[in-house]
Structures are given as structure tokens and as C-alpha cells.
Design an enzyme around this catalytic site. Structure first.
Site, PDB file in Angstrom:
ATOM      1  N   THR A  42       0.864  -1.190   0.000  1.00 11.21           N
ATOM      2  CA  THR A  42       0.000   0.000   0.000  1.00 11.21           C
ATOM      3  C   THR A  42       0.897   1.235   0.000  1.00 11.21           C
ATOM      4  O   THR A  42       2.087   1.140   0.321  1.00 11.21           O
ATOM      5  CB  THR A  42      -0.892   0.026   1.253  1.00 11.21           C
ATOM      6  OG1 THR A  42      -0.025   0.081   2.393  1.00 11.21           O
ATOM      7  CG2 THR A  42      -1.773  -1.200   1.344  1.00 11.21           C
TER       8      THR A  42
ATOM      9  N   GLU B  44      -5.749  -3.486  -1.585  1.00 11.09           N
ATOM     10  CA  GLU B  44      -6.249  -4.650  -0.856  1.00 11.09           C
ATOM     11  C   GLU B  44      -7.408  -5.344  -1.572  1.00 11.09           C
ATOM     12  O   GLU B  44      -7.814  -6.435  -1.194  1.00 11.09           O
ATOM     13  CB  GLU B  44      -6.729  -4.220   0.544  1.00 11.09           C
ATOM     14  CG  GLU B  44      -5.627  -3.746   1.473  1.00 11.09           C
ATOM     15  CD  GLU B  44      -5.343  -2.246   1.360  1.00 11.09           C
ATOM     16  OE1 GLU B  44      -5.563  -1.671   0.270  1.00 11.09           O
ATOM     17  OE2 GLU B  44      -4.902  -1.649   2.359  1.00 11.09           O
TER      18      GLU B  44
ATOM     19  N   LYS C  21     -15.418  14.564  13.305  1.00  6.20           N
ATOM     20  CA  LYS C  21     -16.500  14.128  14.197  1.00  6.20           C
ATOM     21  C   LYS C  21     -16.847  15.276  15.124  1.00  6.20           C
ATOM     22  O   LYS C  21     -16.149  15.546  16.095  1.00  6.20           O
ATOM     23  CB  LYS C  21     -16.075  12.881  14.963  1.00  6.20           C
ATOM     24  CG  LYS C  21     -15.851  11.720  14.009  1.00  6.20           C
ATOM     25  CD  LYS C  21     -15.496  10.425  14.696  1.00  6.20           C
ATOM     26  CE  LYS C  21     -15.418   9.321  13.646  1.00  6.20           C
ATOM     27  NZ  LYS C  21     -14.823   8.101  14.079  1.00  6.20           N
TER      28      LYS C  21
ATOM     29  N   TRP D 104     -20.939  13.445  11.745  1.00  4.26           N
ATOM     30  CA  TRP D 104     -19.751  13.368  10.906  1.00  4.26           C
ATOM     31  C   TRP D 104     -19.810  14.427   9.802  1.00  4.26           C
ATOM     32  O   TRP D 104     -20.829  14.584   9.140  1.00  4.26           O
ATOM     33  CB  TRP D 104     -19.636  11.983  10.252  1.00  4.26           C
ATOM     34  CG  TRP D 104     -19.240  10.905  11.210  1.00  4.26           C
ATOM     35  CD1 TRP D 104     -19.215  10.982  12.573  1.00  4.26           C
ATOM     36  CD2 TRP D 104     -18.815   9.579  10.881  1.00  4.26           C
ATOM     37  NE1 TRP D 104     -18.802   9.796  13.125  1.00  4.26           N
ATOM     38  CE2 TRP D 104     -18.547   8.908  12.100  1.00  4.26           C
ATOM     39  CE3 TRP D 104     -18.621   8.881   9.690  1.00  4.26           C
ATOM     40  CZ2 TRP D 104     -18.120   7.583  12.160  1.00  4.26           C
ATOM     41  CZ3 TRP D 104     -18.192   7.565   9.738  1.00  4.26           C
ATOM     42  CH2 TRP D 104     -17.936   6.920  10.961  1.00  4.26           C
TER      43      TRP D 104
HETATM   44  P1  ADP Z   1      -4.169   3.674  -5.339  1.00  2.00           P
HETATM   45  O1  ADP Z   1      -2.813   4.134  -4.957  1.00  2.00           O
HETATM   46  O2  ADP Z   1      -4.262   2.950  -6.631  1.00  2.00           O
HETATM   47  O3  ADP Z   1      -5.174   4.769  -5.218  1.00  2.00           O
HETATM   48  P2  ADP Z   1      -4.435   2.640  -2.803  1.00  2.00           P
HETATM   49  O4  ADP Z   1      -4.735   1.278  -2.308  1.00  2.00           O
HETATM   50  O5  ADP Z   1      -3.134   3.243  -2.439  1.00  2.00           O
HETATM   51  O6  ADP Z   1      -4.580   2.547  -4.333  1.00  2.00           O
HETATM   52  O7  ADP Z   1      -5.568   3.667  -2.429  1.00  2.00           O
HETATM   53  C1  ADP Z   1      -6.920   3.270  -2.361  1.00  2.00           C
HETATM   54  C2  ADP Z   1      -7.726   4.424  -1.849  1.00  2.00           C
HETATM   55  O8  ADP Z   1      -7.828   5.431  -2.851  1.00  2.00           O
HETATM   56  C3  ADP Z   1      -9.157   4.055  -1.558  1.00  2.00           C
HETATM   57  O9  ADP Z   1      -9.294   3.469  -0.298  1.00  2.00           O
HETATM   58  C4  ADP Z   1      -9.847   5.395  -1.653  1.00  2.00           C
HETATM   59  O10 ADP Z   1      -9.692   6.147  -0.480  1.00  2.00           O
HETATM   60  C5  ADP Z   1      -9.080   6.081  -2.750  1.00  2.00           C
HETATM   61  N1  ADP Z   1      -9.824   5.945  -4.005  1.00  2.00           N
HETATM   62  C6  ADP Z   1      -9.673   5.018  -4.969  1.00  2.00           C
HETATM   63  N2  ADP Z   1     -10.523   5.229  -5.988  1.00  2.00           N
HETATM   64  C7  ADP Z   1     -11.253   6.321  -5.662  1.00  2.00           C
HETATM   65  C8  ADP Z   1     -12.306   7.057  -6.297  1.00  2.00           C
HETATM   66  N3  ADP Z   1     -12.777   6.719  -7.482  1.00  2.00           N
HETATM   67  N4  ADP Z   1     -12.796   8.130  -5.633  1.00  2.00           N
HETATM   68  C9  ADP Z   1     -12.335   8.500  -4.432  1.00  2.00           C
HETATM   69  N5  ADP Z   1     -11.347   7.849  -3.789  1.00  2.00           N
HETATM   70  C10 ADP Z   1     -10.811   6.782  -4.388  1.00  2.00           C
END
Ligand code: ADP
Length: 543
Positions: A186, A331, A440, A445
Site C-alpha cells: 500500500t 487490498e 467528528k 460526521w
Molecule cells: P491507489 O494508490 O491505486 O489509489 P491505494 O490502495 O493506495 O490505491 O488507495 C486506495 C484508496 O484510494 C481508496 O481506499 C480510496 O480512499 C481512494 N480511491 C480510490 N478510488 C477512488 C475514487 N474513485 N474516488 C475517491 N477515492 C478513491
């Protein structure tokens, strides 16, 4: 039990390249190389070279389960490793070169690879990290003899020499489909990056599940420009799904600027492409400036962060290209939800459709999602209740690599995404925040993302971040940190007045700070951790 009488074969990643080689042998794979020129070959040639590299890996002593690292752009040699490494029962560890140096060393060491394949671009980076890399025994530079660099790295080999040593009559082995196939960490905006380990089974089911019309809708009539990196989340699974569907595949190498992306889209007549919003921002900027169009393109899939409304309108109205908004994460392999309008929504006017298009979309078969409150109770699908987004399914992680005390999965297998979302009556999910970013206030929220989006709607605000600041009465209250146009007269009072037209009184931020720039992380997202360190104890007026 009365058992079915059907054959059972292990779901093997190698079966994808075998299939493409046999049934789509002449379909092209086109790559912009780090050396410069465009490279072209076919799935047939890819299959031959993937077997050769698999065999050559055995020659280097690679055994089942061993990790093999890659630091590379999207290109044909990276594709060969996707199949050659995983197909021979080793585990492909793709490393994100945009991580900070210490994080990169951590990820390489934690993953445990002994062999690292690198593009020419990253040789200097590896030289600077060399004394921190504990167990690397071989480094293979992904180029030919002619382009091999002079380097201080030891045990360096040339990819083309290695492939020449491999035997292309290598037979793909069949083994347990639950074996690890690849790993990706990640982005690690909080603490150290965490390792996600995919299996042959999860990868194959994800590639099949994401190919369907409700998913990426891939077919042999498509030419796919794969902009999402092969070094992160298996390029959204498309490095597998494209050969599985016989798609012509175009790989952009290191060049992500608008002109280079346009050149490939145009010359290769691409019909579909996938990328994060920042890449599309560069492309649409280029298209406007050069008055170019996209006559061959049918769809763009956009995810990784929320798609701005202006981008959807521009693609659909100016270029007649359909936008498919998608959500996912490392994930979840990553595809979780995709946005297509159901028939009853297609009767709405375009402006009425827009709030739905801005949502992240509906689950595809194979992955389920739900939203829960702080006590873990499921929340209604009414489009307004928002809670913690959880996911479970065939391609969702069951735990991080070597993670002790991992509490991200509950007893029923629901994985805590860290996102906060709503789900409406038609099942469209919308991300409203990250769990750690939501504010919060007095038991309610407040979405930081909603305020940020509203703030950047002000013509003088370039970028805005909203964080929670402790408050004696309300627990937390929102603070805006914004970058404004140089010489703009906008101040706290005018910005709050602007926000008040769209926010309830209790949602309105308590203060505004203007800065010259905001910090970003390795995948270009706002680094709110840094902002919280810096402004988390800001004294709010009247608190
Ligand atoms: P990446 O680096 O490909 O974005 P990560 O696993 O590092 O993958 O990040 C995933 C996170 O990115 C998600 O949990 C979410 O918060 C954000 N995310 C992914 N797609 C979207 C989307 N279309 N709109 C808003 N947030 C998104």
C-alpha cells in the site's frame, strides 16, 4: 454428497498467456521503451519470451515461493515477468518507484526478494539505496547489451542476455491455485507500507470478473492503452485481463505527459484507457491546446481518487468518450465498484445524471460491499447515511504480509477499507471521506472531501485540504488549509461566505489558513498526516 462431474483445473496465471498465444497469436503488444523507440510484437512472441525468462529464472536458482522484485514502467519486458515469474511459481513483487527512498528500501527488504529487475531509469536510484538492500543477490537491467549502463551496482546482468540463456520449450507447471503469485505494498500514507499478497486464484477470478460488461467490458475488438502502472496493484489487473480477452495492448513506458499519451491513443487507435485523474488532466490540457480529438476512443476508466465533474463533462461532451468512474484499492486487487447508469437513470437529463456519475459506482459480481456505523451495524442504502465502507469477496485480502495484530478483517471476513461512504437505493456507492479524515463534531460526521470540493469550486482557490482540529465543546471542528491564486483578494470571510451557500451552519469550517502549497504523497494524494502534524493543534477562534 452428490458431486458434479466436471473437470477441475487449478486457476493458473500461466494459462492466460498460453491462451493468448494460442488464440490471439498475432494480436499486437506495443510499448514505448525507456530506450526511446516504440517496440512491437505479438502475444505469440510474448508467450515464447515469458517461457524463456521463466526458465532462465530457474537457472538463477529461483524456487517456488521466492520473491522476484521489479522496479519498472509499463512495457513488454514487464509483461514477460508478470507471466514468467508468477507462472513458474515464484512471486512477482512490483515496487512503486514513487515511494520515498526509505520506504522503498523497507518494502524491498520486507518483501524478501533476492533478485531485482529494474528499468534503466531506476539504476541511479538503486545505486543510492544499494547499502540498505539486505538480501538482493542479482540485479537484472531490463534492456539489451547495447544500452547496458556503467554502474556501481554489483552482480548486474542484462535482461536480453538472461533471456537468451532461457529455454523457450519450458513447460508451465500446474500447482495449487492458492499459491502466492504477486505482491504489492500500500502507499503507506500512515506508517510503513503494508504488503498485500495476491494468489493465482484471486488474480484469475479478478481478471475474469473485471472483464465483464458491467466491469471494464473488455473484448477482442478493444485496443487498450494501459496507463495505470504495472508497478502498483498489478495495473488494475489489466495486464492479465487484456491477453485474456485478446485485446491489443499499448504500454506507455515512462512518458505520461499529454503529448505522449495522445500520440499513442491516436497512432494505435486505442478504444479504451485507464488512468488516475491527474494523467487525464494532463491529456485534456494537451487536447485543448493542440485542438486535437479522440476519434477512436470509446471509454476511459478513471479511479484512484474522485473524478472531478469538469473532467466527466469534458470527456463526454467535448470528445464523445464515456467516463467510467471506478473505486478500488491495493487490498481489493483493486476493482471494487464501477459506475454505469442503469436504464431508468438514462432517462434523466445530463445535469440530473451528473450527481450519480460522480459516485464511485456499483459492486461487480465477486466483491461485496457494505457500510456500517461505529458499532458495526449495517447502515441503510438511502444515499445519505454514511459509515465505514467494508468489502469482502474472492479478490479481497485476508490479511497483510507478516502483519502481527492485524485487525483489518472481522470474523465474518469483512475488510475495513478505511473509506467512509454512502450507498443509495440503486446501489451506487459514494466515497465521502477516509475514516481517519472525517471530522467528528458533536456526534455528527462532517465530510472533509465535501468541503474540499466545494472550496475548489471558488474561482480563486487552486487546492484545499480540510482537517479536524480538537475543540473543547464539539470534540472536533473543520479547518480549511487552502492555496489561492496569486494576488487574489479572497480571504477567510469571503471563502466561508462562499461555502455557506452549500453547507449547513454546523458543517461550516471554523477557520481558514492560506498557504503557498499543500503536501502530497507517493501517489499524488494530499498528505493529511503532514497537515495534521503541522496544523492539528491550531487554535480555533472562540474555542
Ligand atoms: P491507489 O494508490 O491505486 O489509489 P491505494 O490502495 O493506495 O490505491 O488507495 C486506495 C484508496 O484510494 C481508496 O481506499 C480510496 O480512499 C481512494 N480511491 C480510490 N478510488 C477512488 C475514487 N474513485 N474516488 C475517491 N477515492 C478513491
Amino acid at each position: 454428497m452428490f458431486q458434479g462431474l466436471m473437470q477441475q483445473h487449478s486457476l493458473m496465471i500461466s494459462s492466460i498467456i498460453e491462451f493468448a498465444e494460442r488464440w490471439y497469436p498475432n494480436v499486437e503488444v506495443v510499448s514505448r521503451t525507456t530506450e526511446g523507440p516504440i517496440h512491437r510484437y505479438t502475444y505469440k512472441e510474448m508467450g515464447v519470451r515469458a517461457r524463456s525468462i521463466a526458465d532462465a529464472l530457474q537457472g538463477l536458482g529461483v524456487k517456488p515461493g521466492d520473491r522476484v522484485g521489479t522496479l519498472a514502467w509499463n512495457g513488454y519486458r514487464h509483461m514477460e515477468l508478470y507471466f514468467g515469474v508468477s507462472g513458474s511459481q515464484a512471486v512477482l513483487h512490483t515496487i512503486n518507484p514513487r515511494l520515498f527512498a526509505e520506504q522503498m528500501a523497507y518494502v524491498i527488504n520486507h518483501g524478501g526478494a533476492n533478485i531485482l529487475f529494474t528499468d534503466l531509469t531506476f539504476v541511479p536510484l538503486l545505486e543510492s539505496l544499494a547499502d540498505q538492500l539486505e538480501q538482493i543477490e542479482h540485479i537484472v537491467v531490463m534492456t539489451d547489451r547495447e544500452h547496458m549502463p556503467a554502474t556501481s551496482l554489483s552482480n548486474v546482468q542484462c535482461y536480453e542476455d538472461l533471456i537468451d540463456k532461457g529455454d523457450s520449450s519450458y513447460q508451465w507447471p500446474e500447482f495449487d491455485e492458492n499459491s502466492a503469485s504477486s505482491m504489492c505494498y500500500t502507499s503507506g500514507t500512515t506508517g510503513n507500507p503494508k504488503g498485500v499478497v495476491y494468489s493465482h486464484r484471486s488474480t484469475l477470478i479478478h481478471a475474469m470478473g473485471s472483464s465483464i460488461p458491467n466491469g471494464l467490458g473488455l473484448s477482442a475488438t478493444d485496443t487498450v492503452l494501459l496507463v495505470v502502472p504495472q508497478f502498483h496493484v498489478n495495473s488494475w489487473g489489466v495486464s492479465y485481463a487484456a491477453p485474456m480477452n485478446g485485446c491489443k495492448l499499448v504500454l506507455p513506458g515512462p512518458a505520461m505527459d499529454g503529448a505522449s499519451i495522445y500520440e499513442l491513443l491516436d497512432q494505435e487507435k486505442c478504444t479504451l484507457s485507464l488512468a488516475v485523474p491527474t494523467v487525464w488532466m494532463m491529456l485534456t490540457g494537451y487536447l485543448r491546446e493542440s485542438k486535437a480529438f479522440l476519434p477512436h476512443m470509446k471509454r476511459v476508466v478513471i479511479g484512484g481518487s474522485a473524478v472531478p465533474e469538469a473532467m466527466i463533462r469534458s470527456f463526454e461532451a467535448d470528445y464523445d468518450v464515456q467516463v467510467v468512474h471506478a473505486w478500488g484499492m491495493t487490498e481489493t486487487s483493486p476493482l471494487g465498484t464501477l459506475n454505469f447508469l442503469m436504464p431508468h437513470l438514462q432517462n434523466l437529463s445530463y445535469d440530473e445524471q451528473m450527481p450519480i456519475k460522480l459516485k464511485q459506482g456499483k459492486s461487480i459480481f465477486g466483491i461485496d460491499i457494505r457500510i456500517v456505523d461505529d458499532e458495526g451495524r449495517s447502515l441503510p442504502h438511502d444515499g445519505s447515511a454514511f459509515g465505514r465502507l467494508q468489502a469482502r469477496g474472492h479478490w479481497v485480502t485476508s490479511g497483510y504480509y507478516k502483519a502481527e495484530g492485524d485487525d483489518s478483517i472481522d470474523a465474518d471476513g469483512w475488510f475495513e477499507t478505511g473509506d467512509v461512504a454512502t450507498i443509495d437505493k440503486d446501489g451506487y456507492m459514494m466515497i465521502t471521506d477516509r475514516t481517519k479524515d472525517v471530522i467528528k463534531s458533536g456526534g455528527e460526521w462532517i465530510s472533509s472531501i465535501e468541503i474540499e470540493n466545494l472550496a475548489v469550486g471558488h474561482p480563486d482557490i487552486i487546492e484545499a485540504a480540510v482537517i479536524a482540529v480538537p475543540h473543547p465543546k464539539w470534540d472536533e471542528r473543520p479547518l480549511v488549509i487552502a492555496v489561492k491564486e496569486p494576488h487574489s483578494a479572497v480571504d477567510k470571510a469571503t471563502l466561508l461566505e462562499f461555502l455557506a451557500t452549500n453547507l449547513a451552519r454546523w458543517q461550516l469550517p471554523d477557520d481558514v489558513i492560506f498557504v503557498d502549497e499543500l503536501p502530497h504523497g507517493a501517489t499524488g494524494k494530499l498528505n493529511k498526516l503532514k497537515l495534521r502534524e503541522r496544523y492539528g493543534n491550531h487554535q480555533l477562534p472562540g474555542a
